[in-house]
Scaffold this motif. Sequence first.
Motif, PDB file in Angstrom:
ATOM      1  N   TYR A   1      -1.873   3.484  15.425  1.00 46.81           N
ATOM      2  CA  TYR A   1      -3.165   3.804  14.828  1.00 46.81           C
ATOM      3  C   TYR A   1      -3.866   4.851  15.672  1.00 46.81           C
ATOM      4  O   TYR A   1      -3.719   4.868  16.886  1.00 46.81           O
ATOM      5  CB  TYR A   1      -4.064   2.560  14.772  1.00 46.81           C
ATOM      6  CG  TYR A   1      -3.542   1.491  13.876  1.00 46.81           C
ATOM      7  CD1 TYR A   1      -3.942   1.431  12.544  1.00 46.81           C
ATOM      8  CD2 TYR A   1      -2.652   0.539  14.335  1.00 46.81           C
ATOM      9  CE1 TYR A   1      -3.465   0.446  11.700  1.00 46.81           C
ATOM     10  CE2 TYR A   1      -2.165  -0.450  13.501  1.00 46.81           C
ATOM     11  CZ  TYR A   1      -2.577  -0.493  12.194  1.00 46.81           C
ATOM     12  OH  TYR A   1      -2.104  -1.468  11.366  1.00 46.81           O
TER      13      TYR A   1
ATOM     14  N   ARG B   1      -4.103   6.659   5.441  1.00 48.63           N
ATOM     15  CA  ARG B   1      -5.486   6.902   5.845  1.00 48.63           C
ATOM     16  C   ARG B   1      -6.423   6.093   4.953  1.00 48.63           C
ATOM     17  O   ARG B   1      -6.357   6.210   3.734  1.00 48.63           O
ATOM     18  CB  ARG B   1      -5.832   8.379   5.709  1.00 48.63           C
ATOM     19  CG  ARG B   1      -5.118   9.247   6.714  1.00 48.63           C
ATOM     20  CD  ARG B   1      -5.502  10.692   6.585  1.00 48.63           C
ATOM     21  NE  ARG B   1      -4.994  11.644   7.512  1.00 48.63           N
ATOM     22  CZ  ARG B   1      -3.927  11.613   8.268  1.00 48.63           C
ATOM     23  NH1 ARG B   1      -3.186  10.571   8.268  1.00 48.63           N
ATOM     24  NH2 ARG B   1      -3.569  12.585   9.061  1.00 48.63           N
ATOM     25  N   PRO B   2      -7.283   5.299   5.564  1.00 52.65           N
ATOM     26  CA  PRO B   2      -8.220   4.512   4.746  1.00 52.65           C
ATOM     27  C   PRO B   2      -9.256   5.423   4.100  1.00 52.65           C
ATOM     28  O   PRO B   2      -9.881   6.221   4.782  1.00 52.65           O
ATOM     29  CB  PRO B   2      -8.864   3.561   5.758  1.00 52.65           C
ATOM     30  CG  PRO B   2      -8.691   4.227   7.071  1.00 52.65           C
ATOM     31  CD  PRO B   2      -7.446   5.066   6.981  1.00 52.65           C
ATOM     32  N   LYS B   3      -9.421   5.309   2.795  1.00 50.85           N
ATOM     33  CA  LYS B   3     -10.387   6.151   2.080  1.00 50.85           C
ATOM     34  C   LYS B   3     -11.772   5.520   2.072  1.00 50.85           C
ATOM     35  O   LYS B   3     -12.765   6.217   2.102  1.00 50.85           O
ATOM     36  CB  LYS B   3      -9.924   6.366   0.646  1.00 50.85           C
ATOM     37  CG  LYS B   3      -8.687   7.221   0.552  1.00 50.85           C
ATOM     38  CD  LYS B   3      -8.276   7.406  -0.875  1.00 50.85           C
ATOM     39  CE  LYS B   3      -7.009   8.233  -0.927  1.00 50.85           C
ATOM     40  NZ  LYS B   3      -6.535   8.448  -2.264  1.00 50.85           N
ATOM     41  N   GLU B   4     -11.832   4.198   2.025  1.00 50.79           N
ATOM     42  CA  GLU B   4     -13.111   3.518   1.872  1.00 50.79           C
ATOM     43  C   GLU B   4     -13.760   3.165   3.194  1.00 50.79           C
ATOM     44  O   GLU B   4     -14.937   2.857   3.235  1.00 50.79           O
ATOM     45  CB  GLU B   4     -12.912   2.247   1.059  1.00 50.79           C
ATOM     46  CG  GLU B   4     -12.379   2.518  -0.335  1.00 50.79           C
ATOM     47  CD  GLU B   4     -12.040   1.240  -1.073  1.00 50.79           C
ATOM     48  OE1 GLU B   4     -12.467   0.162  -0.638  1.00 50.79           O
ATOM     49  OE2 GLU B   4     -11.340   1.334  -2.077  1.00 50.79           O
ATOM     50  N   LEU B   5     -13.024   3.191   4.278  1.00 50.85           N
ATOM     51  CA  LEU B   5     -13.563   2.755   5.563  1.00 50.85           C
ATOM     52  C   LEU B   5     -14.093   3.950   6.339  1.00 50.85           C
ATOM     53  O   LEU B   5     -13.468   4.985   6.413  1.00 50.85           O
ATOM     54  CB  LEU B   5     -12.481   2.030   6.359  1.00 50.85           C
ATOM     55  CG  LEU B   5     -11.893   0.818   5.653  1.00 50.85           C
ATOM     56  CD1 LEU B   5     -10.726   0.273   6.451  1.00 50.85           C
ATOM     57  CD2 LEU B   5     -12.933  -0.250   5.443  1.00 50.85           C
TER      58      LEU B   5
ATOM     59  N   ILE C   1       0.815  -1.216   0.000  1.00 47.54           N
ATOM     60  CA  ILE C   1       0.000   0.000   0.000  1.00 47.54           C
ATOM     61  C   ILE C   1       0.847   1.265   0.000  1.00 47.54           C
ATOM     62  O   ILE C   1       0.343   2.346  -0.201  1.00 47.54           O
ATOM     63  CB  ILE C   1      -0.983   0.011   1.193  1.00 47.54           C
ATOM     64  CG1 ILE C   1      -0.260  -0.198   2.503  1.00 47.54           C
ATOM     65  CG2 ILE C   1      -2.075  -1.008   0.995  1.00 47.54           C
ATOM     66  CD1 ILE C   1      -1.131  -0.118   3.725  1.00 47.54           C
TER      67      ILE C   1
ATOM     68  N   GLY D   1      -8.679   5.659  12.249  1.00 52.65           N
ATOM     69  CA  GLY D   1      -8.247   4.546  11.415  1.00 52.65           C
ATOM     70  C   GLY D   1      -6.954   4.821  10.673  1.00 52.65           C
ATOM     71  O   GLY D   1      -6.474   3.968   9.935  1.00 52.65           O
TER      72      GLY D   1
ATOM     73  N   ASN E   1     -11.821  -5.435   8.911  1.00 55.07           N
ATOM     74  CA  ASN E   1     -10.981  -5.672   7.748  1.00 55.07           C
ATOM     75  C   ASN E   1      -9.558  -6.052   8.122  1.00 55.07           C
ATOM     76  O   ASN E   1      -8.887  -6.766   7.374  1.00 55.07           O
ATOM     77  CB  ASN E   1     -10.966  -4.433   6.837  1.00 55.07           C
ATOM     78  CG  ASN E   1     -12.266  -4.297   6.077  1.00 55.07           C
ATOM     79  OD1 ASN E   1     -12.710  -5.243   5.443  1.00 55.07           O
ATOM     80  ND2 ASN E   1     -12.885  -3.144   6.165  1.00 55.07           N
ATOM     81  N   LEU E   2      -9.053  -5.577   9.259  1.00 50.87           N
ATOM     82  CA  LEU E   2      -7.688  -5.879   9.660  1.00 50.87           C
ATOM     83  C   LEU E   2      -7.606  -7.057  10.626  1.00 50.87           C
ATOM     84  O   LEU E   2      -6.530  -7.474  10.986  1.00 50.87           O
ATOM     85  CB  LEU E   2      -7.054  -4.640  10.308  1.00 50.87           C
ATOM     86  CG  LEU E   2      -6.900  -3.444   9.391  1.00 50.87           C
ATOM     87  CD1 LEU E   2      -6.342  -2.259  10.167  1.00 50.87           C
ATOM     88  CD2 LEU E   2      -5.986  -3.766   8.226  1.00 50.87           C
TER      89      LEU E   2
ATOM     90  N   THR F   1     -13.808   2.935  12.883  1.00 57.74           N
ATOM     91  CA  THR F   1     -12.777   2.039  13.403  1.00 57.74           C
ATOM     92  C   THR F   1     -13.313   0.623  13.543  1.00 57.74           C
ATOM     93  O   THR F   1     -12.562  -0.325  13.413  1.00 57.74           O
ATOM     94  CB  THR F   1     -12.228   2.531  14.759  1.00 57.74           C
ATOM     95  OG1 THR F   1     -13.313   2.700  15.657  1.00 57.74           O
ATOM     96  CG2 THR F   1     -11.467   3.816  14.599  1.00 57.74           C
TER      97      THR F   1
ATOM     98  N   LEU G   1     -12.860  -0.804  10.184  1.00 56.24           N
ATOM     99  CA  LEU G   1     -11.433  -1.019   9.983  1.00 56.24           C
ATOM    100  C   LEU G   1     -10.976  -2.261  10.732  1.00 56.24           C
ATOM    101  O   LEU G   1     -10.249  -3.086  10.198  1.00 56.24           O
ATOM    102  CB  LEU G   1     -10.639   0.202  10.449  1.00 56.24           C
ATOM    103  CG  LEU G   1      -9.132   0.151  10.276  1.00 56.24           C
ATOM    104  CD1 LEU G   1      -8.776   0.058   8.805  1.00 56.24           C
ATOM    105  CD2 LEU G   1      -8.485   1.360  10.897  1.00 56.24           C
TER     106      LEU G   1
END
Length: 73
Positions: free
Chosen positions: A30, A54-58, A7, A34, A67-68, A61, A64
């Motif tokens: 973190y 920085r997550p754009k789609e999430l 990424i 997020g 997903n993590l 938290t 996030l």
Amino acid sequence: RDFVNIIKEGELPLPKGRPKGQEIKVTFSYDKSGAMHCKFQDVKSGKNMEFDLRPKELKSTDELSKNLDFKIE
């Protein structure tokens, strides 16, 4: 099958002639939004590289964390 998604790519400038095997300190943290703060430091020279992801789609938290596969507190 790939197990790693790249990424962000970058290079930590190291002194010429630096011997193999010297310590590089890697720190990830973190925040509640997020965002992940990343720091890479050559311990001997003190040179470092830092950046934030920085997550754009999430949107949260909780999302996030799902997903993590761990919980952000």
